[in-house]
Scaffold this motif. Structure first.
Motif, PDB file in Angstrom:
ATOM      1  N   UNK A  97       0.846  -1.191   0.000  1.00 42.61           N
ATOM      2  CA  UNK A  97       0.000   0.000   0.000  1.00 42.61           C
ATOM      3  C   UNK A  97       0.882   1.242   0.000  1.00 42.61           C
ATOM      4  N   UNK A  98       0.589   2.155  -0.936  1.00 47.02           N
ATOM      5  CA  UNK A  98       1.393   3.365  -1.069  1.00 47.02           C
ATOM      6  C   UNK A  98       0.585   4.451  -1.762  1.00 47.02           C
ATOM      7  N   UNK A  99       1.116   5.654  -1.785  1.00 43.21           N
ATOM      8  CA  UNK A  99       0.512   6.781  -2.483  1.00 43.21           C
ATOM      9  C   UNK A  99       1.161   6.910  -3.847  1.00 43.21           C
ATOM     10  N   UNK A 100       0.337   6.986  -4.898  1.00 48.30           N
ATOM     11  CA  UNK A 100       0.916   7.067  -6.236  1.00 48.30           C
ATOM     12  C   UNK A 100       1.261   8.509  -6.589  1.00 48.30           C
ATOM     13  N   UNK A 101       1.780   8.700  -7.832  1.00 47.94           N
ATOM     14  CA  UNK A 101       2.271  10.018  -8.236  1.00 47.94           C
ATOM     15  C   UNK A 101       1.169  11.067  -8.264  1.00 47.94           C
ATOM     16  N   UNK A 120       1.426  17.596  -9.318  1.00 45.85           N
ATOM     17  CA  UNK A 120       1.120  17.052  -7.992  1.00 45.85           C
ATOM     18  C   UNK A 120       2.030  15.897  -7.602  1.00 45.85           C
ATOM     19  N   UNK A 121       2.809  15.365  -8.548  1.00 47.50           N
ATOM     20  CA  UNK A 121       3.653  14.203  -8.276  1.00 47.50           C
ATOM     21  C   UNK A 121       5.005  14.640  -7.713  1.00 47.50           C
ATOM     22  N   UNK A 122       4.954  15.378  -6.628  1.00 47.74           N
ATOM     23  CA  UNK A 122       6.164  15.892  -5.975  1.00 47.74           C
ATOM     24  C   UNK A 122       6.377  15.123  -4.680  1.00 47.74           C
ATOM     25  N   UNK A 123       6.648  13.822  -4.832  1.00 54.60           N
ATOM     26  CA  UNK A 123       6.810  12.982  -3.652  1.00 54.60           C
ATOM     27  C   UNK A 123       8.103  12.181  -3.762  1.00 54.60           C
ATOM     28  N   UNK A 124       8.201  11.100  -3.004  1.00 55.08           N
ATOM     29  CA  UNK A 124       9.491  10.424  -2.858  1.00 55.08           C
ATOM     30  C   UNK A 124       9.911   9.626  -4.076  1.00 55.08           C
ATOM     31  N   UNK A 125       8.960   9.149  -4.886  1.00 54.29           N
ATOM     32  CA  UNK A 125       9.339   8.386  -6.059  1.00 54.29           C
ATOM     33  C   UNK A 125       8.777   6.982  -6.035  1.00 54.29           C
ATOM     34  N   UNK A 126       8.983   6.270  -7.145  1.00 54.50           N
ATOM     35  CA  UNK A 126       8.453   4.932  -7.322  1.00 54.50           C
ATOM     36  C   UNK A 126       7.765   4.842  -8.663  1.00 54.50           C
ATOM     37  N   UNK A 127       7.035   3.761  -8.871  1.00 55.87           N
ATOM     38  CA  UNK A 127       6.344   3.540 -10.139  1.00 55.87           C
ATOM     39  C   UNK A 127       5.349   4.668 -10.393  1.00 55.87           C
ATOM     40  N   UNK A 128       5.444   5.280 -11.586  1.00 55.93           N
ATOM     41  CA  UNK A 128       4.580   6.391 -11.950  1.00 55.93           C
ATOM     42  C   UNK A 128       5.216   7.746 -11.745  1.00 55.93           C
ATOM     43  N   UNK A 129       6.359   7.795 -11.090  1.00 54.53           N
ATOM     44  CA  UNK A 129       7.068   9.057 -10.846  1.00 54.53           C
ATOM     45  C   UNK A 129       8.135   9.275 -11.922  1.00 54.53           C
ATOM     46  N   UNK A 155      -1.244  11.229  -6.058  1.00 52.40           N
ATOM     47  CA  UNK A 155      -1.805  11.389  -4.723  1.00 52.40           C
ATOM     48  C   UNK A 155      -2.880  10.388  -4.371  1.00 52.40           C
ATOM     49  N   UNK A 156      -3.019   9.334  -5.175  1.00 50.13           N
ATOM     50  CA  UNK A 156      -4.072   8.336  -4.944  1.00 50.13           C
ATOM     51  C   UNK A 156      -3.538   7.211  -4.068  1.00 50.13           C
ATOM     52  N   UNK A 157      -4.311   6.851  -3.061  1.00 49.49           N
ATOM     53  CA  UNK A 157      -3.994   5.723  -2.190  1.00 49.49           C
ATOM     54  C   UNK A 157      -4.231   4.434  -2.988  1.00 49.49           C
ATOM     55  N   UNK A 158      -3.193   3.620  -3.153  1.00 52.57           N
ATOM     56  CA  UNK A 158      -3.316   2.457  -4.027  1.00 52.57           C
ATOM     57  C   UNK A 158      -2.697   1.226  -3.388  1.00 52.57           C
TER      58      UNK A 158
END
Length: 771
Positions: A260-264, A709-718, A266-269
């Motif tokens: 469970x994580x937040x996507x690029x 809005x995809x200003x977060x830590x990174x991962x798939x979709x970033x 901002x969606x909880x997925x």
């Protein structure tokens, strides 16, 4: 290895500067010039091109054969890896969707890049997304002689599709009998989230060619077996699940595996697995002939046949039930919610296959040593192709999408006049016309057996065509011995016709459209001293919509992007100013340059969410302004001809200035345009038979989403900020055999360009060559 002849040319020309004294056409003529001035200009460009119309006087960067041999070039587009302010979005070895990005152009805007191979267009201008990347597979890596890159639409000889880049590839033609056999193997251990895969890739190639009298010929064959790392991870928004009650139907309960994580956005997925590795096979056979009919007439012809297939059949689920069994389909309970995996399009298996044919010819005739007439024609056809997709994993029913008719035709006629003395017409005059036609029809059928390609009921059909006819003129005058002025004008007549979209019983015929535009160009070149040159360029250009942007909706990134038959052409005003200095450095010759640029694009075509219509469209962004600074340093032959260096650094800012469809995005960064890009390629030859190189590539922070809005830590979709290191060593075992070892991504970085890029990749190659 850098040849003595190339070193001599470079020492005179200082690395193919964008400041060639000749006009764009004459400097590239492949017919032997008569006058000493023309000969000097040919030495400056050092080209043996099949076309006389490469706009080298406005080129920004170039790649020579010696540089290509210093890189780990597995596919042809790898040769552009260290070019200043150019990035190729390449998800895995052999990726057919390698779209270029540059300056204010992002990779999803592929129609802003025009790639020509010996004057033959290989850009897929049927669309402008990743699916419409240039046909790099038609280029054999071993045949590339040089590549020249033009930033911006500064030449009247080419359309507004050079708004981002014009990439001009010159291939090798033999002067005597030669033969080559090559084998390459590449390996990577791909790791991301809970996926851990060992992947192998193999390439085999062969070529043979010769020259007999006034005819030279070459044949190339290339076979690639690619095992590409997964492009997507399997995700589902938590909010789409059904809360569990006592009556909720459940086929399986996931005891483990859901991340469970937040996507690029901002969606909880939940992220619960990965899509299949790519199992790709590509075969290409290509022949070229150059016939010097007489001393003033030349014919160059190319024919290439390609077969390509791709399979995605092995999705991996992290979900496990209490007994450790993998869960890949059905209604699965994750936490307090139930998700129906059968409804997820990202789990659909698919198989793609196509057969393609490219043909082109260029005829040149010189008259009175002052006129050169060139006529060229080329075409690309998808002979047959389909995409077969399962409705759900392990189910026979699905969909078959067939290419009914798809391809393009291009033609051009150019007249190049070079006075033999000072003349009111200037130093070089180019007049001409060109034509491009692009068409597409494909049909999607429901299928009771998608693997067998069985066709059932017609689900959807799309059809359309665009045509573009242009007249152009470009003239270069010398204002004294130190200043050249080039003025150009291009007139374009664009038409869109035969647009049709059928959805079940609903059929829509789109009306024909046409647009006419004028595009002026201007370049001022001032050689203040023999070592220092200043150049100022300005251009107006229009990039017209493509067939699929107008008439074919498609699913990309898991959501539907709807076409718009009323799209306006992109309207660009572009400027840049450059200062170039040539000098000696450590016993070699060097060129340093600085350029300041501005790209102001109105009605920029991009797929975005329309907040008023609550849907995603190919639509126009009111205005995007990109400004930046580029620094370049290139040297050859330092330290007794042992060291070469090519380095560049870019700072740029691309900002949305107006966007009526989504006003909240005004002031945001344009997606996938980083503020910083930097590259370096250094080659060292400690021994005559041994060379070693190191390549560095940096891309700074950038956004994937237009709302930033995809200003977060990174991962798939970033979009990852990354710094990559590549190494290569080559040794001449005998006079005919060379062995190479390479490592790409030495530090094993996990980079996401929305999709994951390859991890550390080892490659080994062996080549036997007779020349």
């Amino acid at each position: 290895m850098l040849t003595h002849s190339l070193q001599t040319i470079v020492g005179r020309s200082l690395l193919l500067t964008p400041l060639a004294l000749a006009g764009p056409a004459l400097a590239q003529t492949v017919l032997q010039p008569e006058s000493p001035t023309q000969l000097e200009e040919m030495l400056v460009t050092a080209r043996k091109s099949a076309t006389a119309a490469l706009p080298i006087n406005v080129a920004a960067d170039s790649v020579e054969r010696s540089q290509i041999e210093a890189m780990n070039v597995i596919n042809a587009e790898d040769a552009l890896r260290y070019v200043s302010n150019v990035q190729i979005r390449k998800r895995y070895i052999g990726d057919a969707n390698g779209a270029p990005a540059s300056r204010g152009t992002s990779a999803p805007q592929a129609a802003r890049s025009q790639v020509l191979m010996d004057g033959i267009p290989i850009s897929n201008l049927l669309g402008s997304g990743f699916l419409y990347a240039p046909k790099w597979g038609l280029l054999a890596p071993d045949e590339i002689e040089s590549i020249d890159v033009m930033y911006g639409p500064f030449s009247a000889l080419y359309s507004g599709n050079t708004l981002g880049t014009g990439i001009f590839v010159t291939t090798h033609m033999p002067e005597k009998f030669e033969m080559s056999l090559g084998a390459l193997d590449a390996y990577q251990n791909f790791r991301g989230y809970e996926t851990d895969l060992s992947l192998n890739n193999r390439r085999y190639d062969a070529s043979i060619g010769s020259r007999a009298g006034n005819v030279s010929w070459a044949i190339y064959a290339n076979h690639l077996e690619a095992e590409g790392n997964p492009a997507n991870f399997l995700t589902v928004p938590v909010s789409t699940g059904t809360l569990v009650t006592g009556t909720t139907p459940v086929d399986a309960i996931a005891a483990s595996g859901a991340i469970r994580e937040i996507d690029a956005g901002g969606i909880d997925r939940y992220l619960f697995g990965t899509s299949s590795t790519f199992d790709d096979t590509t075969d290409v056979v290509k022949g070229k002939v150059k016939w010097d009919i007489d001393e003033d007439t030349r014919l160059f012809a190319t024919l290439a046949y390609q077969e390509a297939s791709s399979q995605l059949l092995n999705h991996q689920s992290y979900l496990r039930d209490a007994n450790g069994n993998q869960i890949i389909r059905g209604r699965v309970q994750i936490g307090d919610r139930v998700f129906n995996l059968n409804n997820l399009s990202i789990l659909q298996l698919n198989v793609t296959a196509s057969r393609n044919l490219l043909a082109g010819a260029t005829l040149q005739k010189r008259f009175d040593n002052r006129w050169l007439i060139e006529a060229s024609a080329s075409g690309f056809d998808v002979l047959d192709g389909d995409v077969r997709t399962a409705t759900m994993a392990n189910a026979p029913n699905g969909q078959v999408n067939e290419t009914d008719d798809q391809g393009w035709r291009n033609g051009a006629l150019r007249a190049i006049y070079t006075p033999d003395a000072v003349h009111w017409l200037g130093k070089t005059l180019v007049l001409g016309t060109d034509y491009g036609r692009y068409w597409n029809q494909n049909s999607a059928y429901q299928s009771p057996n998608w693997r067998a390609g069985m066709r059932g009921t017609l689900a959807e059909r799309n059809r359309g065509e665009t045509r573009q006819t242009a007249l152009f003129g470009e003239n270069t005058w010398g204002l004294g011995s130190a200043v050249d002025v080039t003025l150009g004008l291009r007139y374009e007549d664009w038409q869109a016709r035969d647009g049709l979209r059928t959805l079940g019983a609903l059929s829509i015929d789109y009306p024909e459209r046409s647009e006419q535009k004028w595009s002026p160009k201007a370049t001022l070149t001032w050689r203040t001293t023999p070592e220092l040159t200043v150049q100022t360029r300005a251009a107006r250009a229009y990039r017209f919509p493509t067939v699929t942007e107008l008439f074919q909706s498609r699913t990309t990134g898991g959501y539907l992007v709807q076409s718009d038959p009323n799209l306006k052409p992109e309207d660009a005003t572009t400027f840049d100013v450059s200062l170039t200095r040539r000098f000696d450095l450590a016993g070699g010759r060097a060129k340093a340059s600085v350029a300041v640029f501005s790209e102001d694009v109105k009605d920029a075509i991009f797929n975005q969410y329309n907040v008023f219509q609550q849907a995603t469209f190919n639509t126009s962004i009111g205005r995007v302004l990109t400004r930046g600074l580029e620094l370049n340093l290139a040297t050859f032959g330092m330290f007794a001809q042992r060291v070469d260096l090519d380095a560049n650094l870019v700072y740029q800012q691309s900002e949305i200035r107006d966007n009526p469809n989504n006003p909240a995005t005004v002031g945001n960064d344009f997606p996938r345009i980083p503020n910083w890009r930097g590259k370096l390629l250094a080659t060292w030859r400690p021994l005559e038979l041994l060379s070693a190189s190191i390549g560095l590539a940096y891309e700074g922070k950038q956004y994937n989403l237009i709302d930033n809005s995809d200003d977060r830590s990174g991962g798939y979709g970033y979009m990852s900020e990354y710094f990559l290191v590549d190494l290569k060593a080559s040794y001449q075992l005998t006079g005919n055999i060379e062995a190479s070892l390479g490592i790409d991504n030495v530090t094993d970085e996990l980079v996401y360009y929305y999709h994951p890029y390859p991890r550390r990749t080892y490659s080994a190659s062996l080549r036997w060559r007779m020349r």
